[in-house]
Design a protein around this motif. Structure first.
Motif, PDB file in Angstrom:
ATOM      1  N   CYS A  35     -70.481  51.380 -32.970  1.00  0.00           N
ATOM      2  CA  CYS A  35     -71.102  51.099 -31.952  1.00  0.00           C
ATOM      3  C   CYS A  35     -72.140  51.070 -32.186  1.00  0.00           C
ATOM      4  O   CYS A  35     -72.421  49.689 -31.037  1.00  0.00           O
ATOM      5  N   ALA A  76     -72.495  46.575 -29.910  1.00  0.00           N
ATOM      6  CA  ALA A  76     -73.500  46.484 -28.594  1.00  0.00           C
ATOM      7  C   ALA A  76     -74.458  45.783 -28.456  1.00  0.00           C
ATOM      8  O   ALA A  76     -74.952  45.674 -27.420  1.00  0.00           O
ATOM      9  N   SER A  95     -75.150  43.478 -25.851  1.00  0.00           N
ATOM     10  CA  SER A  95     -75.992  43.026 -24.793  1.00  0.00           C
ATOM     11  C   SER A  95     -76.749  41.514 -26.031  1.00  0.00           C
ATOM     12  O   SER A  95     -77.872  41.370 -25.084  1.00  0.00           O
ATOM     13  N   HIS A 155     -81.052  47.159 -23.898  1.00  0.00           N
ATOM     14  CA  HIS A 155     -79.983  47.197 -22.859  1.00  0.00           C
ATOM     15  C   HIS A 155     -78.997  47.560 -24.281  1.00  0.00           C
ATOM     16  O   HIS A 155     -77.571  48.348 -24.570  1.00  0.00           O
ATOM     17  N   TRP A 156     -79.486  47.291 -25.334  1.00  0.00           N
ATOM     18  CA  TRP A 156     -78.710  47.359 -26.737  1.00  0.00           C
ATOM     19  C   TRP A 156     -79.020  49.015 -26.849  1.00  0.00           C
ATOM     20  O   TRP A 156     -77.954  49.567 -26.694  1.00  0.00           O
ATOM     21  N   ARG A 172     -79.624  51.127 -24.262  1.00  0.00           N
ATOM     22  CA  ARG A 172     -79.054  52.191 -23.452  1.00  0.00           C
ATOM     23  C   ARG A 172     -76.694  52.327 -23.691  1.00  0.00           C
ATOM     24  O   ARG A 172     -76.260  53.187 -24.094  1.00  0.00           O
ATOM     25  N   SER A 173     -76.823  50.747 -24.180  1.00  0.00           N
ATOM     26  CA  SER A 173     -75.255  51.226 -24.411  1.00  0.00           C
ATOM     27  C   SER A 173     -74.511  51.715 -25.432  1.00  0.00           C
ATOM     28  O   SER A 173     -73.308  52.441 -25.574  1.00  0.00           O
ATOM     29  N   TRP A 174     -75.469  51.662 -26.854  1.00  0.00           N
ATOM     30  CA  TRP A 174     -75.933  52.679 -27.652  1.00  0.00           C
ATOM     31  C   TRP A 174     -74.599  54.052 -27.965  1.00  0.00           C
ATOM     32  O   TRP A 174     -74.297  54.410 -28.136  1.00  0.00           O
ATOM     33  N   SER A 192     -71.579  54.614 -25.608  1.00  0.00           N
ATOM     34  CA  SER A 192     -70.796  54.437 -26.687  1.00  0.00           C
ATOM     35  C   SER A 192     -70.657  55.470 -28.065  1.00  0.00           C
ATOM     36  O   SER A 192     -69.760  55.464 -27.819  1.00  0.00           O
TER      37      SER A 192
END
Length: 76
Positions: free
Chosen positions: A22, A26, A30, A42-43, A45-47, A50
């Motif tokens: 993940c 991510a 990002s 962004h990374w 939050r995305s990580w 996920s």
């Protein structure tokens, strides 16, 4: 480093595998935010999203995948 009982090895594997996979996915997703200086936010939050989504999937799928691979290979 404290040791985890071997009966939980599938769980430890799932935590590490899901976290690593993940984090890479991510980071790739990002990259467009790097120019705006928002890559890390962004990374992260995305990580987080996920990893929290994939961890239960990986942990529950690992025993099935191991059995499938054992059947596909010359595992004794």
């Amino acid at each position: 480093m404290p040791k985890i009982p071997s009966r939980y090895s599938y769980f430890a594997y799932g935590v590490i595998q899901a976290g690593l996979t993940c984090s890479i996915a991510a980071a790739i997703a990002s990259l467009p935010f790097a120019e705006e200086g928002r890559f890390f936010q962004h990374w992260l939050r995305s990580w987080s999203v996920s990893w929290l989504t994939m961890l239960p999937v990986v942990v529950s799928a690992t025993p099935f995948i191991r059995r499938l691979v054992d059947r596909m290979t010359n595992h004794s």
